[in-house]
Enzyme design. Structure first.
Site, PDB file in Angstrom:
ATOM      1  CG  HIS A  16      31.138  88.864  -3.533  1.00  0.00           C
ATOM      2  ND1 HIS A  16      29.951  89.539  -3.713  1.00  0.00           N
ATOM      3  CD2 HIS A  16      31.150  88.496  -2.226  1.00  0.00           C
ATOM      4  CE1 HIS A  16      29.272  89.584  -2.580  1.00  0.00           C
ATOM      5  NE2 HIS A  16      29.982  88.956  -1.656  1.00  0.00           N
TER       6      HIS A  16
ATOM      7  CG  ASP B 255      38.527  82.386  16.922  1.00  0.00           C
ATOM      8  OD1 ASP B 255      37.658  82.363  17.821  1.00  0.00           O
ATOM      9  OD2 ASP B 255      39.583  83.020  17.008  1.00  0.00           O
TER      10      ASP B 255
ATOM     11  CB  SER C   7      31.258  89.253   1.410  1.00  0.00           C
ATOM     12  OG  SER C   7      30.618  88.024   1.250  1.00  0.00           O
TER      13      SER C   7
END
Length: 396
Positions: free
Chosen positions: A213, A340, A355
């Site tokens: 992003h 997980d 990110s």
């Protein structure tokens, strides 16, 4: 007889109208360019009741036809077989200086001991505008702006700005603060820094992609227009666990700030991209992975690679819950959920700094983690890897 004919006609027209609506909505979400490892899968993108065929056997141009007759949309299909890149998962430091200076707020000023509105605001400057020049002088940082305004010999200043991709000129009437120096009444920012995760690296070109992003300003949420950017070696030192309503964070420090590992050349909707100068910062144990394009991705089990401690990049289980149709690049291509137990225990799910973490399915790199849902820290978004590869210049 007429009623019977009208009823029969309506029964014939209704399905065609429904099919037309389905086709119209489907076409909106089909990009003008599609990447694939297998051209046979192209047939699956045509909306129900429509056909897709090559326009010319010697070219990669296709055409979608309504009911196999009426041409609706042309698109390009780029066949890319066995493309490999090295997955990232390592923490990176990001340090960028903007082109021009970014307006992040207004400041009232004192004139004859009375508070008056910001001259910049009253002159039409908006939060999120990028000031490129004042009176013909380039603005590279906040010091340039302060020096230029202070040295103005008249109260009107010509301000050259960038707003939503368009360049504009505003004439601002400056004011002297208590009969001293001229003031424009703006809060500005010219740089930012933080920690994220590298998504991939291409050893053939030394190109990298990260974040998934754009880098945006924390006050305006506007993407930074980068003049100069450094990629720095980074280390994770602690974790703030994410909770419902309160995003978590990977806290890191920069290492060897005076010796950047690479440069950041582009800041786009799909992430940050540039060139690695010092390959020693990369994980030497990493092996290349083939790339999986959107037609190879399925809802179900997958993994991410990310770094949460001194052990370095590790794989963690996730679930791809939904695949979204995107006609243009964007950071929200798929909905993912962390499953997980180890990662949930450590981070609570997706946290800031994660990110760019690569998403792997069927031993192929298919995307990167981009966002977390504020009220569901175990759930967030990922981006299709093709958008990042396209903006990096590795595929065209």
């Amino acid at each position: 007889m007429k009623k019977k004919l009208l009823c029969t006609t309506s029964l014939l027209i209704a399905p065609i109208l429904i099919l037309s609506l389905i086709t119209a909505f489907s076409l909106i979400n089909i990009p003008n360019k599609i990447y694939t490892a297998n051209e046979k899968t192209v047939q699956s993108i045509a909306p129900i009741g429509n056909t897709i065929n090559k326009i010319n056997e010697n070219e990669n141009k296709y055409e979608i036809k309504f009911l196999g007759v009426i041409p609706l949309k042309s698109l390009e299909v780029q066949k890319i077989k066995d493309l490999e890149v090295y997955p990232g998962g390592i923490p990176i430091g990001v340090r960028v200086n903007s082109e021009g200076v970014l307006i992040v707020g207004y400041s009232d000023i004192q004139v004859n001991n009375n508070k008056e509105e910001s001259p910049g605001k009253s002159g039409g400057l908006e939060i999120g505008d990028i000031i490129l020049k004042i009176n013909g002088i380039d603005m590279e940082n906040s010091i340039d702006l302060l020096r230029t305004i202070k040295s103005c010999e008249k109260e009107e200043a010509e301000v050259y700005i960038l707003r939503n991709g368009k360049k504009l000129t505003k004439n601002i009437h400056l004011k002297r603060e208590n009969n001293k120096d001229y003031k424009i009444g703006l809060w500005i920012r010219d740089s930012t820094a933080g920690v994220g995760t590298m998504t991939f690296f291409d050893r053939n070109t030394n190109k990298f992609g990260a974040l998934g992003h754009p880098i945006t300003d924390c006050d305006t949420n506007e993407p930074f227009l980068i003049r100069k950017g450094d990629l720095l070696e980074s280390s994770i030192i602690s974790i703030k666990k994410g909770e419902r309503g309160a995003p978590g964070e990977l806290k890191g420090i920069f290492i060897n700030e005076q010796l950047p590992a690479g440069n950041i050349q582009k800041n786009t909707e799909s992430g940050i991209f540039g060139e690695i100068k010092n390959t020693q910062v990369l994980n030497k144990e990493t092996k290349p992975l083939k790339v999986g394009f959107r037609d190879e991705i399925s809802v179900g089990k997958a993994k991410i690679i990310t770094t949460i401690d001194e052990k370095g990049p590790q794989e963690f289980d996730i679930e791809i819950e939904k695949l979204l149709n995107q006609p243009t690049p964007g950071s929200k291509s798929m909905v993912i959920k962390i499953t997980d137990p180890k990662l949930l225990e450590k981070t609570g799910g997706i946290v800031q700094g994660m990110s760019g973490s690569p998403i792997i399915q069927n031993n192929k790199l298919i995307g990167a983690v981009t966002h977390v849902l504020i009220n569901k820290p175990d759930t967030g978004y990922g981006i299709y890897i093709e958008w990042m590869l396209q903006d990096s210049g590795i595929i065209k």
